[in-house]
Structures are given as C-alpha cells and as structure tokens.
Design an enzyme around this catalytic site. Sequence first.
Site, PDB file in Angstrom:
ATOM      1  N   LYS A   1      -1.002  -4.937   6.784  1.00  0.00           N
ATOM      2  CA  LYS A   1      -1.237  -3.498   6.672  1.00  0.00           C
ATOM      3  C   LYS A   1      -1.555  -2.983   8.070  1.00  0.00           C
ATOM      4  O   LYS A   1      -2.588  -3.362   8.656  1.00  0.00           O
ATOM      5  CB  LYS A   1      -2.404  -3.210   5.728  1.00  0.00           C
ATOM      6  CG  LYS A   1      -2.793  -1.733   5.656  1.00  0.00           C
ATOM      7  CD  LYS A   1      -4.066  -1.534   4.839  1.00  0.00           C
ATOM      8  CE  LYS A   1      -4.607  -0.116   4.997  1.00  0.00           C
ATOM      9  NZ  LYS A   1      -5.914   0.060   4.348  1.00  0.00           N
TER      10      LYS A   1
ATOM     11  N   THR B   1     -14.115   1.328  -1.163  1.00  0.00           N
ATOM     12  CA  THR B   1     -15.454   1.914  -1.207  1.00  0.00           C
ATOM     13  C   THR B   1     -15.851   2.425  -2.599  1.00  0.00           C
ATOM     14  O   THR B   1     -16.989   2.174  -3.028  1.00  0.00           O
ATOM     15  CB  THR B   1     -15.565   3.058  -0.179  1.00  0.00           C
ATOM     16  OG1 THR B   1     -15.260   2.537   1.116  1.00  0.00           O
ATOM     17  CG2 THR B   1     -16.962   3.635  -0.159  1.00  0.00           C
TER      18      THR B   1
END
Length: 297
Positions: A105, A215
């Site tokens: 990524k 998160t």
Amino acid sequence: MTDWKRPGDPLVIGGKRLLSRLFLGTGRFPSPAVLQQALAASGSEVVTFAVRRVNLDEVEDDSVLQHFADRELTYLPNTSGAANADEAVRIAMLARAAGLGSWIKVEISANSRTLLPDPVETLKATERLVKEGFTVLPYTSDDPILCKRLEEAGASAVMPGGAPIGTGLGILNPYNIGLIAEEAGVPIIVDAGIGSAVDVVQALELGASGILVNTPVAKAQDPAAMAAAMRMAVEAGRLAYLAGRIPKKRYASASSMEEGVSKPTIQAAGTKDNPAYAGAAPAAGAGLPAAAAERGV
C-alpha cells in the site's frame, strides 16, 4: 451473515480472490489480544501495517506479525512515514526482501498535520513499483482524475480516502466516491476517515468494492463488537448496491397504485340496474350523466 453472500461475487485484486471486502489495520489497539478478537470478528483476510513498525531483520519473531502466525492472511504492508516516491519504493523493496510478500500500500504524506496523500509522489511511486512487479494499492485523495491515472499506471486497486486519516468524519464527498467507483476498472477500496458502520454502508452503496478501517475499530469501546458491526455493514452495503436503490425524487409518490382502486360513487336512481333505488326520485341537481348511469357506475 454468509447466507446472503452471493456466489460469484468475490473481490479480486491482483488475481487473488477474497471473500471478505473488509481490510483491517493493526495499529492503535489496546493489546494484541484485543487485536486478535477484532480480527476474528471482522472476518478480514487482508491486514495492513506500517513497515516501519516491523522488525525486518527478524520478521518471523516480530511483535506485530507473530500474532497472525496461525491465520491465513494476505499482508498489505504500507509505506506510512514516506515523504516522497523514493522513500516509498525503498520501504517496499525492504518489505519484499524481508518476506512480507509483493502487496504494497503506497502511502505518502507530505503534511504531518493533515496526513493527506501527496498525489504527485504517489503516482510516481505507483508507476515504479508496478514495474518492479508489486501488487500496488495506492492510498490517495478522492480525486476522480487522479484515481484514474493511478489505475492507468497499473495499480491493482485504488484506495481513495473518505476523509483525513483518523478523523472519523465519514465520507465528505460522496459524489466523488461514487464517480470514482463508476469509472473504475479496478477495485476501489475506501480508506481513511471512516467513523462507524453507517459510513461503511454508504461507501459500499456508492459502488466501492471494499473498505479499510483501523482507528474506528481499534479505538472503539468494544473493538471486537465494532469489528463485527463493520463486517455486517460491508455485507449490507454490498447487497444494497447489487440490489439497486430507488432513484431519489423531489416530491412524494404514493406507494399504492391508483389504477384499479375503487372510488366513492353517487348511486343513480330509478334505473333497472339499481333496484334498491327503483322508483325513487333523484334529488334536484343530483345524479350522474345518463351514460354513466346506464353503466351502473
């Protein structure tokens, strides 16, 4: 939840078939045990982590990766911390050399306050890593043109952000995400800014192929429960997208059709079809036109 999973609807990235469309990040969890619980609840088959957090000299004993040893997962190391294409390419090379696979990524942020991706350096890194044989998934802004350029550069999937990393603001520009998904020839994985399950459903309904979250799961009061909620939201959003939503309208429309519905009528008097009224004299001004009366309306 898998009862509704449609056969022939896997997510395919770089030739790899995935049954889960939910990617999970591994940072900020309160403990490795909680991460394990959340991972199991999410059903995710792809996990991402920053290469800088991994001990590349002893990958097998790394404190992050050792928790995944008993699972069949696809690693998606990311280049978080890179400030330009050169740094991102170097990090990717180190990760592959350490045995972390060829998926990468690309994550290049030029501003430490916003962590927004640098579009120019991201495109450069994607072009170079594709030539090096990586399966590249670049994290980028929700710019439809840039997303298309990344696809043309050889990205196996493109990961536009819904909002800045860690904000939980949801999808700030649904029009752009929808347009990106509509124009894409590769999977679109919405990354960053997701705050709750409703954001996940929206992204999938807009046509995104999958979601990456970290998160909102790691910092939830109950990470495992939130991971399960995200999993169900992905499945619900995907089903809703495939089912096709109704078009939005400015004005109301009745859910019952008007055709074939009986309407109140005024009985004509003194006809052969209305024996109950035969002989009764119509009130002044009442009654139906002769033709209508003959039809018994």
